[in-house]
Design an enzyme around this catalytic site. Sequence first.
Site, PDB file in Angstrom:
ATOM      1  N   HIS A 155       0.846  -1.199   0.000  1.00  0.00           N
ATOM      2  CA  HIS A 155       0.000   0.000   0.000  1.00  0.00           C
ATOM      3  C   HIS A 155       0.875   1.240   0.000  1.00  0.00           C
ATOM      4  CE1 HIS A 155       0.513   1.084   4.317  1.00  0.00           C
ATOM      5  NE2 HIS A 155       0.520  -0.219   4.541  1.00  0.00           N
ATOM      6  N   ASP A 184      -0.418   4.439   0.849  1.00  0.00           N
ATOM      7  CA  ASP A 184      -0.847   5.452   1.801  1.00  0.00           C
ATOM      8  C   ASP A 184      -0.095   5.271   3.109  1.00  0.00           C
ATOM      9  OD1 ASP A 184      -2.298   3.020   2.180  1.00  0.00           O
ATOM     10  OD2 ASP A 184      -3.788   4.071   3.396  1.00  0.00           O
ATOM     11  N   ASP A 236       6.615   1.333   6.985  1.00  0.00           N
ATOM     12  CA  ASP A 236       5.225   0.949   6.723  1.00  0.00           C
ATOM     13  C   ASP A 236       4.654   1.789   5.584  1.00  0.00           C
ATOM     14  OD1 ASP A 236       2.677  -0.103   6.946  1.00  0.00           O
ATOM     15  OD2 ASP A 236       2.129   1.148   8.663  1.00  0.00           O
ATOM     16  N   GLU A 261      -5.169   1.409   2.517  1.00  0.00           N
ATOM     17  CA  GLU A 261      -5.014   0.314   3.483  1.00  0.00           C
ATOM     18  C   GLU A 261      -5.123   0.803   4.910  1.00  0.00           C
ATOM     19  OE1 GLU A 261      -2.909  -2.461   6.214  1.00  0.00           O
ATOM     20  OE2 GLU A 261      -2.454  -0.351   5.768  1.00  0.00           O
ATOM     21  N   GLU A 262      -4.611   2.003   5.179  1.00  0.00           N
ATOM     22  CA  GLU A 262      -4.586   2.500   6.557  1.00  0.00           C
ATOM     23  C   GLU A 262      -5.982   2.793   7.102  1.00  0.00           C
ATOM     24  OE1 GLU A 262      -2.157   2.350   8.411  1.00  0.00           O
ATOM     25  OE2 GLU A 262      -0.312   2.493   7.251  1.00  0.00           O
ATOM     26  N   GLU A 293       4.424  -6.076   4.038  1.00  0.00           N
ATOM     27  CA  GLU A 293       4.423  -5.270   5.256  1.00  0.00           C
ATOM     28  C   GLU A 293       5.706  -5.533   6.058  1.00  0.00           C
ATOM     29  OE1 GLU A 293       2.309  -3.039   6.345  1.00  0.00           O
ATOM     30  OE2 GLU A 293       0.373  -3.396   5.354  1.00  0.00           O
TER      31      GLU A 293
END
Length: 388
Positions: free
Chosen positions: A75, A77, A108, A144-145, A168
């Site tokens: 991801h 974001d 992350d 995703e967040e 991740e």
Amino acid sequence: MTQDTTDQIQQLVAALVSRESENPPGNESTVATFVRDWLRDHGVDASLIHEPDPDRPQVAARVGEGDPTVVLNGHIDVVPAGDRDQWSRPPYEGVVEDGALYGRGSADMKSGVAIAMLATVAFKERFERGDLDGSLVFHAAMGEETAEPGTKKLLEAGYDGDYGVVLEPTGMRTATSEKGLAWYEVTVEGDPSHASRPDLGDNAITNARPVLDALAEYDARVRERTDDLVGRAYATVTQFDAGTKENVVPETAVLTVDRRFLPAESIEEIDAELDGLLDDVAEEHGLDIDCRRTRTYESASIPVDSPLARVFREHSAALGDVDDAPWGIPASTDVRNLVNDADVEAITWGPGNLDQAHTFDEHIDLDEVRVALDVLEDALVEVFEAER
């Protein structure tokens, strides 16, 4: 690995980190365009996907043909940087010191996205030379967040596969399961009045006290539920909002409950637990309480002896000196979309320490990113060769 590749990793991670993509509000567009253009400049036919939000594009690409197909998912974001004064280095400059790259998203998970980009280019060349059979799918997902369906939409658009790796920050440990996450908004009603005459009102903060007590008891109970791979369950009150002005008795109090749940628990069961608990409090204390689930990340798991997991455990242990025992990630990731929505045999695996996620001075060891790229490519070669 050559010095050119080492320099390329650092430059690529820094380029991704320096492009701010905070969510909320959802500023993925600049990073998505960069990722698409970088891949195209390196010979990969990458596309911007404008679903589920036309203003927040994500990136998808496919290289190679035939089976098996492996999905590399990341991801783009990041959570907001917060108080910039709390950072000792700017959060969006990709500063490198003593072998570590600092910035929001460095762990992350823009380092994971970076090695996925590099691997996609490398395997395109391998497929074209005929060294391997199969195909590789690349995802750079939005949202995703905040549990938005970025990855889910990419899968629905046909960018799916037989296997998946969600990159991740796991310290290169291989996770075959993950906790679920549900957020609940609990509203406790009262009646406003002037604070000089508080007895004319009904203070929502006072009314919230038995709710907080009941939630604390509930948390103590669910902590007794454990899973060998992902640990224990939790029910944590993370926000409390009440009051409109200093001299007004508050009419509502709103609590947020963060419920981390195990693969053996279902979201329907958790909904019923909280509804029953709050109904009991409301009846006992004569309160008006409303509860609604606002966001959900489902739990997900695949067998610990999955062939994909075995390959990644072995290669991580060989090159990265990483614990190869079966493991589950205590956080929630988009692996749930691959496993639950698309029936993809998928793991969570990548460089970086999960403890760095969402922190001030977030950073990642660039040596680990370099090793992770080697592990990723070697593991993928074994996956593809096993199917020949």
